[in-house]
Enzyme design. Structure first.
Site, PDB file in Angstrom:
ATOM      1  CG  ASN A 126      41.422  11.871  36.004  1.00 23.20           C
ATOM      2  OD1 ASN A 126      41.252  12.989  35.510  1.00 23.20           O
ATOM      3  ND2 ASN A 126      41.220  10.746  35.328  1.00 23.20           N
ATOM      4  CD1 TRP A 127      40.266  16.912  40.574  1.00 24.79           C
ATOM      5  CD2 TRP A 127      40.138  19.042  39.909  1.00 24.79           C
ATOM      6  NE1 TRP A 127      40.681  17.695  41.625  1.00 24.79           N
ATOM      7  CE2 TRP A 127      40.613  19.020  41.230  1.00 24.79           C
ATOM      8  CE3 TRP A 127      39.998  20.273  39.284  1.00 24.79           C
ATOM      9  CZ2 TRP A 127      40.926  20.176  41.948  1.00 24.79           C
ATOM     10  CZ3 TRP A 127      40.313  21.433  39.988  1.00 24.79           C
ATOM     11  CH2 TRP A 127      40.774  21.380  41.313  1.00 24.79           C
ATOM     12  CD  GLU A 170      36.519   8.293  32.327  1.00 27.63           C
ATOM     13  OE1 GLU A 170      37.085   9.394  32.353  1.00 27.63           O
ATOM     14  OE2 GLU A 170      36.043   7.749  33.349  1.00 27.63           O
ATOM     15  CD  GLU A 209      42.116   4.702  36.461  1.00 27.05           C
ATOM     16  OE1 GLU A 209      41.938   5.354  37.490  1.00 27.05           O
ATOM     17  OE2 GLU A 209      41.708   5.089  35.357  1.00 27.05           O
ATOM     18  N   GLY A 219      34.032   4.488  38.712  1.00 27.17           N
ATOM     19  CA  GLY A 219      32.756   5.156  38.970  1.00 27.17           C
ATOM     20  C   GLY A 219      31.613   4.236  39.359  1.00 27.17           C
ATOM     21  CB  SER A 270      35.295   2.503  43.072  1.00 24.95           C
ATOM     22  OG  SER A 270      34.366   2.633  42.017  1.00 24.95           O
ATOM     23  N   GLY A 303      39.266   9.433  41.074  1.00 28.44           N
ATOM     24  CA  GLY A 303      38.359  10.248  40.267  1.00 28.44           C
ATOM     25  C   GLY A 303      37.385  10.980  41.167  1.00 28.44           C
ATOM     26  N   GLY A 304      36.174  10.453  41.268  1.00 24.37           N
ATOM     27  CA  GLY A 304      35.083  11.111  41.998  1.00 24.37           C
ATOM     28  C   GLY A 304      35.463  11.636  43.384  1.00 24.37           C
TER      29      GLY A 304
END
Ligand code: 13P
Length: 254
Positions: A13-14, A102, A170, A176, A215, A236-237
């Site tokens: 997931n960018w 989000e 999640e 994050g 994470s 994600g990151g």
């Protein structure tokens, strides 16, 4: 795409990141290294909307799929700036991520709206990855199971099935932050989610795929992905660096 053909599903997931440069880094890395990837692992890349078509053209591999990060209900087509399920379908996306915390928090998306989006995506033959998860205060009050059950009952729709729907657990406090639940907690929570899905959809064996997100990185991915109750991860990151992301995909080789 038949989910059953894959042992794990690994999703990038960018979010609101990405660039032509990142796409080219992925492309060059895949050109050299794809041959070594386990083809039983499905990879789903979810870039921002403007990059979907270019990613589709650059990542032409059997087990690499594309996903969008949101869609708008097509109850009214005069919605400047919005993207409908039929447009997403037209870009040959296989998936859409819905219910991400989000979007629930920043854009005040309710369970009802998420459920309507799920229904519409599935009607347009786009598979859904539905995110659920408790926030820190809910966790502190030991309400995790209660929150997850409510989200499962309210954010999914009647046309969800193990063939078109993937759940991503999640925990909001983990996104994050570098913090994750323990392996035992992940196992317990995934087993609970699968049990509730079985009850809701009158199924016998655990059939829905449940991914873990929050994470995930190259250090913790092996332990998380080695759990039988974890059918994949939503990253994600760490997906913004193809070398780290490839490390996660190749978790059983490292
Ligand atoms: P991070 O992997 O950056 O914690 O993000 C998780 C996430 O929100 C994926 O959807």
């Amino acid at each position: 795409m038949n989910f059953k053909n894959y042992s794990k599903i690994i999703v990038a997931n960018w979010k609101m990141n990405g660039s032509f440069s990142l796409i080219n880094q992925y492309k060059n890395y895949l050109k050299k290294n794809y041959i070594k990837f386990n083809k039983k692992i499905a990879i789903v890349i979810c870039p921002p909307f403007p990059y979907l078509t270019i990613c589709k053209n650059k990542f032409k591999y059997k087990n690499i799929f594309l996903g969008a990060q949101n869609l708008s209900l097509s109850d009214n087509f005069s919605k400047t700036g919005e993207i409908s399920s039929s447009i997403i379908r037209d870009t040959q996306c296989n998936f859409v991520i819905l219910g991400h915390s989000e979007r629930r928090n920043l854009f005040k998306e309710s369970d009802k709206l998420i459920s309507n989006k799920v229904n519409e995506s599935l009607n347009n033959k786009i598979n859904v990855i539905i995110c659920i998860g408790e926030n820190l205060s809910e966790k502190r009050k030991s309400n995790t199971f209660k929150v997850l059950k409510k989200q499962i009952y309210k954010s999914l729709s009647n046309n969800c099935s193990p063939k078109n729907t993937i759940i991503a657990y999640e925990p909001v406090w983990s996104i994050g932050t570098g913090k994750t639940p323990t392996i035992e907690e992940i196992n317990k929570i995934h087993t609970y989610i699968k049990k509730i899905l079985n009850i809701k959809y009158h199924l016998k064996n655990y059939k829905f795929k449940v991914l873990y997100g929050g994470s995930v990185n190259k250090k913790n991915s092996k332990d998380i992905l080695s759990l039988k109750s974890v059918d994949g991860v939503l990253v994600g990151g760490a997906s913004l660096n193809i070398i780290e992301f490839a490390h996660i995909i190749n978790f059983n080789k490292n």
